[in-house]
Design an enzyme around this catalytic site. Sequence first.
Site, PDB file in Angstrom:
ATOM      1  N   LYS A  78      34.005  -1.275  -6.347  1.00  0.00           N
ATOM      2  CA  LYS A  78      33.433  -2.622  -6.252  1.00  0.00           C
ATOM      3  C   LYS A  78      33.568  -3.317  -7.604  1.00  0.00           C
ATOM      4  O   LYS A  78      33.447  -2.664  -8.662  1.00  0.00           O
ATOM      5  CB  LYS A  78      31.957  -2.497  -5.832  1.00  0.00           C
ATOM      6  CG  LYS A  78      31.263  -3.795  -5.500  1.00  0.00           C
ATOM      7  CD  LYS A  78      29.849  -3.516  -4.962  1.00  0.00           C
ATOM      8  CE  LYS A  78      29.069  -4.768  -4.622  1.00  0.00           C
ATOM      9  NZ  LYS A  78      27.737  -4.468  -4.067  1.00  0.00           N
ATOM     10  N   SER A 153      26.708  -6.713   0.240  1.00  0.00           N
ATOM     11  CA  SER A 153      27.669  -7.345  -0.633  1.00  0.00           C
ATOM     12  C   SER A 153      28.914  -6.497  -0.925  1.00  0.00           C
ATOM     13  O   SER A 153      29.883  -7.015  -1.468  1.00  0.00           O
ATOM     14  CB  SER A 153      27.000  -7.700  -1.958  1.00  0.00           C
ATOM     15  OG  SER A 153      26.549  -6.524  -2.600  1.00  0.00           O
ATOM     16  N   SER A 177      23.370  -3.193   0.482  1.00  0.00           N
ATOM     17  CA  SER A 177      24.755  -3.638   0.257  1.00  0.00           C
ATOM     18  C   SER A 177      25.816  -2.565   0.427  1.00  0.00           C
ATOM     19  O   SER A 177      27.009  -2.890   0.403  1.00  0.00           O
ATOM     20  CB  SER A 177      24.891  -4.274  -1.121  1.00  0.00           C
ATOM     21  OG  SER A 177      24.459  -5.599  -1.048  1.00  0.00           O
TER      22      SER A 177
HETATM   23  N1  GLN Z   1      21.571  -8.839   1.183  1.00  0.00           N
HETATM   24  C1  GLN Z   1      21.003  -8.369  -0.047  1.00  0.00           C
HETATM   25  C2  GLN Z   1      20.778  -9.528  -0.966  1.00  0.00           C
HETATM   26  O1  GLN Z   1      21.436 -10.517  -0.831  1.00  0.00           O
HETATM   27  C3  GLN Z   1      21.937  -7.356  -0.596  1.00  0.00           C
HETATM   28  C4  GLN Z   1      21.630  -6.945  -1.953  1.00  0.00           C
HETATM   29  C5  GLN Z   1      22.376  -5.737  -2.354  1.00  0.00           C
HETATM   30  O2  GLN Z   1      22.124  -4.678  -1.787  1.00  0.00           O
HETATM   31  N2  GLN Z   1      23.181  -5.870  -3.376  1.00  0.00           N
HETATM   32  O3  GLN Z   1      19.953  -9.454  -1.836  1.00  0.00           O
END
Ligand code: GLN
Length: 472
Positions: A78, A153, A177
Site C-alpha cells: 500500500k 482504503s 481498511s
Molecule cells: N473507512 C474508514 C475511514 O474512512 C477506514 C479507515 C482505515 O481503516 N484506514 O476512516
Amino acid sequence: MSNNFDKMTVKDMRKGLNAGDFSSVELTEHFLKNAKNNKNLNAYLEIFDDAVEHAKAADVQIKGGKAMSLTGIPIALKDNILIKGKTASAGSKILENYTATYDAFVVEKLKDQGAVLIGRTNMDEFAMGSSTENSAFAITRNPYDKTRVPGGSSGGSTAAVASNSAALALGSDTAGSIRQPAAFCGVVGLKPTYGSVSRSGLIAMGSSLDVIGPIGKCVDDVEIAYNAIRGKDKADSTTIDDTTFDIPEVSNKMTIGVPRDFVSSDINPNVLEKFEKTLDALKACGHTIKDITLPYLKYSLASYYIIMPAEASTNLARIDGMRYGFHLDGDDLLGDYKNSRGEGFGREVRRRILLGAHVLSSGYYDAYYGKATAVRRFIKEDFEKAFRDVDVIATPTTPTPAFKIGEKADPLSMYLEDIFTVPANIVGIPGISVPIETIEEGGSNLPVGFQMVAPLLGEERLFKLGKVVESF
Ligand code: GLN
C-alpha cells in the site's frame, strides 16, 4: 508451468522455488505481466522497475539454500508504507513527489527475507475512505465488476491480489481498511492485534488504531505473511513482546459468539443469508454458536469518528508543505500554509482535519474527545467480558457487497460501511475477513466476507477457524 502460478498458494510457490521448478524471476515476471494486463483496474500507482533485479537476487539466495518463507515471492505494498528511495504518497497530491528516506519496519523484514516488492498500490487519501474513490490519482475498480468499488482504503492491494497481479499484499487497517476491501474483492485480509506489527514507517492516520496487515488469496498465505512481518520494534514503543504475553489457547472445537441484535440491523438480506449458512456449517463441524450481547458496541462508530479525526488532524499537522511535499506560495507564512494544505489535501482529508481540530479544541475536548475515550473503555470491557464465554466473535465483514462507483456520495453512508469492522480497532483485537459464497447483485457475482475477531494476540484462532470457513 507459468500457467499455474495464478492457482498457487504461497506455500506452493515456496516449494516450487526451492525445488528449482521455476525461478523467482519467472514468478515475478508472471505477476508483473498480470499487473500490466489489468492496468484498467488501477490497482497500482507504480510498478517497480527494479522488481526483476530483486527477483534475481532472491534466486541466488534460494540456490544458496538460504530461502525463507517469503524469499522470491512477489508482494505489493500500500502506498502509505515507506520503502527507502521510492515515492510514498498515501494517495495524496500533497505527497505526490515525496520520496521515503527509510524503510518501514515491515519493509526491512520483507527485504531481510528476500521478498520481491513489485509495486505500490492505490488507496484512499491518507487511508480515509471505504472505496478507494478518495485517491488523488485514480479510482480503483473491483475485479469482479469494474463498475463497482474494490472497497477501501486498501482497495489497490486487495484488487491486486484478487486479479493475480501480486502473490500477496500489505495494507493498513484503522477501522476496516484491510478487511472491508478484502470482503469486496473476495480475498483474505487480516487486521493483526494492535502492536503486533510495527507502525514505524507507516504514514500515520489514527495512531492508537492503525495497524499494518497482510492480504492474500487464502488464510495460509496471510498467516505466513503475518509471521514474517510481526515483532517487537524499538522504533514503535507500542509493539508487543509476545514472549511475555499470554497467547490465547486454541482448541479444536471453539465457541463462536454472534452479537445478534447488532447483526440483524440493516444488512443486505443476501449477505445475512450467506453469513447464517456459514454459521450452520461451522456448527455442523462441531463448533458451538452462541448468541451474545455487547451493549456498547453500537457506540463504536460514533466514538471512532471522534477519536480518529482527533488523531489524524494531529498527525497531519506535520504535513505543511514547508519541508517536503506540495507547496503553493501565499502572501505570508500563514498564506503558504493555507494554500499548500488547502490545495494539497483532498476534500475528505480536509473534512477530517476540521472535525479533529474541533473535537480537540478548548471547550469541546471533554464533551467530545473525553467522552469518546470513555466509551472506548466501555466497549473494551464489553469484549473482555464476552471473551470469557466465547473464543471468537463473528459478524459479516460488511453490511453490503461492493457498491457502485459514485453510489455513496454522502460521507455518512460511507462511514456506515465500517459498522462491523471498527470495533476491533477501537479495542485493539485481531480480526480476519474470509470470503464465503458470492451473491448475485445487479447481474454480477459479488464476494461476501465472513469476519471473526479474537482476543488480543488470538490470531491463531482466526487462522484455524478461517481455514475451516474457506473450506466450505
Ligand atoms: N473507512 C474508514 C475511514 O474512512 C477506514 C479507515 C482505515 O481503516 N484506514 O476512516
